[in-house]
Each structure stands twice: as structure tokens, then as C-alpha cells.
Design an enzyme around this catalytic site. Structure first.
Site, PDB file in Angstrom:
ATOM      1  N   HIS A 141       0.843  -1.203   0.000  1.00 18.78           N
ATOM      2  CA  HIS A 141       0.000   0.000   0.000  1.00 18.78           C
ATOM      3  C   HIS A 141       0.883   1.260   0.000  1.00 18.78           C
ATOM      4  O   HIS A 141       0.889   1.997   0.979  1.00 18.78           O
ATOM      5  CB  HIS A 141      -0.898   0.024   1.245  1.00 18.78           C
ATOM      6  CG  HIS A 141      -1.794  -1.170   1.418  1.00 18.78           C
ATOM      7  ND1 HIS A 141      -2.392  -1.484   2.631  1.00 18.78           N
ATOM      8  CD2 HIS A 141      -2.200  -2.128   0.547  1.00 18.78           C
ATOM      9  CE1 HIS A 141      -3.128  -2.580   2.497  1.00 18.78           C
ATOM     10  NE2 HIS A 141      -3.027  -2.999   1.248  1.00 18.78           N
ATOM     11  N   HIS A 210      -6.403   1.374  -3.113  1.00 12.78           N
ATOM     12  CA  HIS A 210      -6.033   0.262  -2.218  1.00 12.78           C
ATOM     13  C   HIS A 210      -4.513   0.061  -2.212  1.00 12.78           C
ATOM     14  O   HIS A 210      -3.895   0.110  -1.151  1.00 12.78           O
ATOM     15  CB  HIS A 210      -6.755  -1.026  -2.653  1.00 12.78           C
ATOM     16  CG  HIS A 210      -6.415  -2.215  -1.819  1.00 12.78           C
ATOM     17  ND1 HIS A 210      -7.312  -3.181  -1.460  1.00 12.78           N
ATOM     18  CD2 HIS A 210      -5.253  -2.604  -1.259  1.00 12.78           C
ATOM     19  CE1 HIS A 210      -6.737  -4.098  -0.717  1.00 12.78           C
ATOM     20  NE2 HIS A 210      -5.465  -3.768  -0.581  1.00 12.78           N
TER      21      HIS A 210
HETATM   22  O1  2HA Z   1      -3.386  -8.744   3.386  1.00 13.02           O
HETATM   23  O2  2HA Z   1      -3.292  -5.897   2.020  1.00 13.02           O
HETATM   24  O3  2HA Z   1      -5.333  -6.524   0.465  1.00 13.02           O
HETATM   25  C1  2HA Z   1      -3.810  -7.461   3.664  1.00 13.02           C
HETATM   26  C2  2HA Z   1      -4.072  -6.724   2.428  1.00 13.02           C
HETATM   27  C3  2HA Z   1      -5.294  -7.042   1.720  1.00 13.02           C
HETATM   28 ZN    ZN Z   2      -3.950  -4.687   0.434  1.00 11.76          ZN
END
Ligand code: 2HA
Ligand code: ZN
Length: 271
Positions: A141, A210
């Protein structure tokens, strides 16, 4: 048998997750990595006939039958991998019928593979078709890449072009551009299929609002790809609200791609 905790692939997982955590990309249980291992090498550390548990996959992974992966665990924190690899990581083999993961080591507290394992395995299948040496799939992320998703159009061509404009080396490092998926529900087979579909054309797939998926032959290559995208997104976020006086022109990107001999997406330039 050699000590599994000293295996280069376990050490690589520990160092990479710690590094990504320190970069602020993997808060809480965010992010996951799967790494295709060499059976002979794993055999130096583990008895490959000893299956500790069987974990259902929930989809058909027959084309990966017999393949062994080291994978971060579901709900586990990147922050903690280095201190307790045996609880936070697992080594699994895909069963002959492609329906299960056979646990050979790890998840010592009763854990299982990342909730994103379908997206990982489907991405491995797609990348192995394009590049038989692909071994790593990494999800994370990264902060500026996510920020950019809120203020930039989510289109493969436009997003790739903007990233290429942000750092001179971008078109050389990811000449195929990046794929961008709209917001989708994570942890499902459908986001897995959509990711794998993009992975036919790209080593980088952005999950809007995301995170990012990267694929490559080695941990360094894969991390380096994501790190370069994130750097470009950071420059974008530092400058997007300011008048743009200078830019890298499309003609200059052609010059770069030709000088470094990379096969770039010509249709992503506006010439
Ligand atoms: O595993 O990042 O997309 C945790 C994440 C889900
Ligand atoms: Zn994730």
C-alpha cells in the site's frame, strides 16, 4: 537438514517485509508477498514428504501443481515477520489436484496463507506464461501511489504517461507502463482474475484506492519496480497543485527508450 531460519529465501522475506514496513507502506496487516521457490533448494531445509496441514485454496490452481511458495500469513503484520518468521510466514506446496495448499513449514500459531492468495497465484500463472523465470508477486500500500489514485484519472495509458513524465528513468524501468484496476472488493477470486488479466501485459497493477501489485524474477526486481512507481507518484503529488513549467516531453521519452533499447508502449505516448 540445514536450518530453515538461515535459508536465503526466508532471510529475503524477513528483510523485504521489514524494509517495506519502515517505508510506511504496510500498516497493520497491509501487504503480502509470495515467492516461488526451487524444490531442490527447499529440500535441503525441509522434509518435503511431511505435510503439516492442508489449506483449501477456493479455486483451481492446477497449472501450479507441485510448485512451492513461501507466503506471508493472513492477518499477519509485516512489522513482525523479522522477529518471528515461523509464525508470520508459511511454505506451501500446491496439491496435485490444484485445490489445496499443503503446509510444509510455518504459520506456527495456526495461521494460513494471505487472504490475497488467489490474486497472487493467478498472477503467478499469468506472469509465468509471459516470463517462465517470474518468481515473485508482491502486494503493498505505497502512500503516494494511493494518494495519486484520488486525483488522477484511472486509465492505463494516462496513468502510465503521467508516471513516465515524473522521473527520467521511469520509461526505462517499466516501458510496458502500468495497469490500473478500478476500486474492487479485495480478497476475492474476481479481483484475482482481473489482476491476472492485467498481468498478461504489465508487471505492475494498481488497485485503485487500495495499493499495488508487482511481479518479477527476483525480490529486488519486483521491489525496485514498485519503488520506482512510488517515487514517480511522490513527485506527482509534490507538484500536481503547482503550475507545471517544465516536463519530460514525449520525444525525450522516445530518445530514452531507444538509447536504453527497451520495448515501450508507443501507443501510450502522444506523438
Ligand atoms: O493482506 O493488504 O489486500 C492485507 C491486504 C489485503
Ligand atoms: Zn492490500
Amino acid at each position: 537438514m540445514k536450518d530453515i531460519l538461515k535459508a536465503p529465501f526466508v532471510e529475503e522475506m524477513c528483510k523485504t517485509t521489514a524494509n517495506m514496513y519502515r517505508l510506511g507502506w504496510d500498516e497493520r496487516n497491509g501487504g503480502n508477498i509470495s515467492y516461488l521457490l526451487d524444490e531442490k533448494e527447499v529440500g535441503e531445509y525441509l522434509d518435503l514428504n511431511l505435510v503439516k496441514r492442508v489449506l483449501p485454496l477456493g479455486f483451481d490452481a492446477t497449472t501450479l501443481a507441485g510448485k512451492i511458495f513461501i507466503v506471508t500469513g493472513s492477518g499477519k503484520y509485516f512489522k513482525n515477520v523479522l522477529d518471528d518468521p515461523e509464525d508470520n510466514l508459511g511454505i506451501v506446496r500446491i496439491s496435485a489436484d490444484g485445490q489445496n495448499a499443503q503446509l510444509l513449514w510455518g504459520y506456527s500459531g495456526g495461521g494460513k496463507c494471505t487472504s490475497e492468495f488467489p490474486a497472487h497465484l493467478m498472477s503467478h500463472m499469468a506472469r509465468l506464461q509471459v516470463d517462465p523465470e517470474n518468481r515473485v508477486v508482491m502486494h503493498t500500500h505505497p502512500t503516494h501511489t494511493l494518494a495519486m489514485n484520488y486525483v488522477h484519472e484511472l486509465d492505463d495509458k494516462k496513468f502510465s504517461h503521467t508516471l513516465w513524465e515524473m522521473c527520467t528513468e521511469c520509461i526505462v524501468i517499466f516501458p510496458e507502463g502500468v495497469g490500473v484496476l478500478p476500486w474492487m472488493l479485495c480478497g476475492t477470486n474476481s479481483i484475482g482474475k482481473a489482476t491476472a488479466d492485467k498481468m498478461k501485459d504489465y508487471r505492475i497493477v494498481i488497485w485503485a484506492m487500495h495499493g499495488i501489485y508487482g511481479a518479477g524474477k527476483t525480490m529486488d526486481e519486483t521491489f525496485g519496480l514498485i519503488e520506482t512507481v512510488e517515487k514517480a507518484a511522490q513527485i506527482y503529488m509534490l507538484t500536481a497543485h503547482l503550475p507545471r513549467i517544465n516536463t519530460i516531453k514525449d520525444e525525450e521519452m522516445v530518445e530514452l527508450a531507444e538509447f536504453f533499447g527497451v520495448n515501450y508502449r508507443k501507443d501510450f505516448l502522444n506523438l
